[in-house]
Design an enzyme around this catalytic site. Structure first.
Site, mmCIF file in Angstrom:
data_model
loop_
_atom_site.group_PDB
_atom_site.id
_atom_site.type_symbol
_atom_site.label_atom_id
_atom_site.label_comp_id
_atom_site.label_asym_id
_atom_site.label_seq_id
_atom_site.Cartn_x
_atom_site.Cartn_y
_atom_site.Cartn_z
ATOM 1 C CB THR A 185 43.554 13.509 -30.734
ATOM 2 O OG1 THR A 185 42.685 13.526 -29.620
ATOM 3 C CG2 THR A 185 44.905 14.024 -30.322
ATOM 4 C CG ASP B 114 37.698 9.396 -26.282
ATOM 5 O OD1 ASP B 114 38.793 8.827 -26.115
ATOM 6 O OD2 ASP B 114 37.457 10.538 -25.851
HETATM 7 N N1 ASP Z 1 38.563 12.797 -27.205
HETATM 8 C C1 ASP Z 1 39.151 12.450 -28.476
HETATM 9 C C2 ASP Z 1 38.064 11.856 -29.372
HETATM 10 O O1 ASP Z 1 37.708 10.733 -29.211
HETATM 11 C C3 ASP Z 1 40.282 11.508 -28.286
HETATM 12 C C4 ASP Z 1 40.932 11.072 -29.593
HETATM 13 O O2 ASP Z 1 40.831 11.734 -30.590
HETATM 14 O O3 ASP Z 1 41.561 10.025 -29.617
HETATM 15 O O4 ASP Z 1 37.573 12.543 -30.230
#
Ligand code: ASP
Length: 360
Positions: free
Chosen positions: A32, A109
């Site tokens: 993100t 994640d």
């Molecule tokens: N789904 C994203 C990832 O882990 C969430 C984030 O970037 O914090 O890549």
């Protein structure tokens, strides 16, 4: 700031000149933090890291030389795997002597898994490798990404008496610095996404960054040695009341299974039923390594404290003390690739490589 983009395995280099203080390499793997909203589709897409200073003008004020290197195809960290850990470690190893510290931008994640894996791969580390990311994209007004990025860079370049203050793999998130292999993602919504249940924080960022010096690893004097092999014939078996014999039999029937992280109850307890113990015993006799860690977030496994864990120790299950799940599984993947003797595997799994497990 200079920016390197992976292209057909080569990098395009764009040079910027800056004061020659700490030199930091920022590696963007995905997640993100590097996203902006595509106004046509409304979905998030990675932004061009060549223009990071437009998104985060604060970077211009940091008195370090900053270079960026970004994956050609950034990933959501749910797609993370051992091959990408290898790729990331290689990027660091190849540039290790050129930089004073590294900042890895990564989705939150699976960040705790990657930070654990990298901590085991980068043996004899004497420079900071700081993971960070964010809950909101960097292009969003209320983003947590800017503070996370700026402070992670500051920590990666921080020195005392000419030596890096944090020569270890760590995660910086929402004003706190954690040992990477002690960290767990705790919250999918709050900015404070991580915690470290069994080890104190390494630093707290307020007006100043307060380092917890006595809890930070000392730099190694040996040369960096990178471990690149992983054995992915491993699994995690989480116990629950009522777990069936069929389920456990199927689990252990996986072809080529070499290692299992067994997530038990409390301080390492499991059912005492005969069928359960005999399946585990048979697996061990076939050469499968079983490492016992607790489902509790805090505390440790002490096999033998209760009747319900005595038998586990007796049949050769290894007590994983206070290892996190993320550390246990990544360490197991690495140890199984390195060693084959069950005695050595057992010894290595409970030995502290870089502060991931309580020492006697
Ligand atoms: N789904 C994203 C990832 O882990 C969430 C984030 O970037 O914090 O890549």
């Amino acid at each position: 700031m200079k920016s390197l983009r992976e292209k057909n395995n080569k990098s395009i280099l764009k040079k910027y000149k800056k004061v020659n203080k700490s030199k930091i390499l920022i590696i963007y793997t995905g997640g993100t933090i590097g996203m902006i909203t595509d106004y046509e589709s409304g979905s998030l897409k990675p932004f061009d890291f060549n223009h990071i200073e437009q998104e985060v003008p604060e970077l211009k004020k940091i008195p370090y030389q900053l270079d960026t290197l970004f994956f050609k195809n950034p990933i959501d960290s749910s797609n993370m795997n051992h091959e990408i850990w290898v790729k990331t470690a290689r990027l660091i190893e190849e540039r290790y002597n050129d930089y004073d510290g590294f900042v890895i931008l990564h989705g939150s994640d699976t960040m705790a898994y990657s930070a654990s894996a990298l901590s085991f791969m980068l043996q004899n580390l004497d420079k900071p490798v700081i993971f960070t990311g964010s809950q909101l994209p960097i292009g969003v007004i209320r983003t947590d990404g800017k503070e996370n990025l700026v402070t992670a860079i500051e920590i990666a370049g921080a020195k005392k008496n000419g030596k890096p203050i944090v020569p270890e793999v760590a995660i910086y998130f929402e004003y706190k610095l954690y040992r990477g292999n002690r960290t767990t993602k705790l919250n999918a919504e709050h900015f404070e996404a991580f915690t470290s249940f069994n080890y104190p924080i390494l630093a707290n960022a307020g007006i100043n960054i307060d380092y917890n010096y006595s809890k930070i690893l000392r730099p190694s004097s040996a040369p960096l040695k990178v471990h690149y092999n992983f054995d992915i014939n491993v699994g995690i078996l989480t116990l629950f009341p009522g777990i069936s014999k069929k389920y456990i039999e199927h689990f252990f029937a996986m072809p080529e299974l070499k290692g299992v992280v067994l997530q038990t109850f409390g301080s390492g307890n499991a059912p005492t039923e005969r069928w359960f113990i005999s399946i585990l015993k048979e697996a061990i006799s076939k050469g499968i390594t079983i490492l016992n860690i607790t489902q509790c977030k805090k505390g440790e496994v002490i096999q033998g404290r209760y009747e319900t864990s005595k038998e586990l120790a007796k049949i050769g299950i290894i007590g994983g003390k206070d290892l996190t799940l993320e550390s246990a599984i990544t360490k197991m993947m690495m140890i199984l690739a390195e060693y084959s003797s069950p005695e050595t595997i057992a010894k290595e799994l409970v030995k502290s490589y870089c502060g991931e497990i309580k020492e006697e």
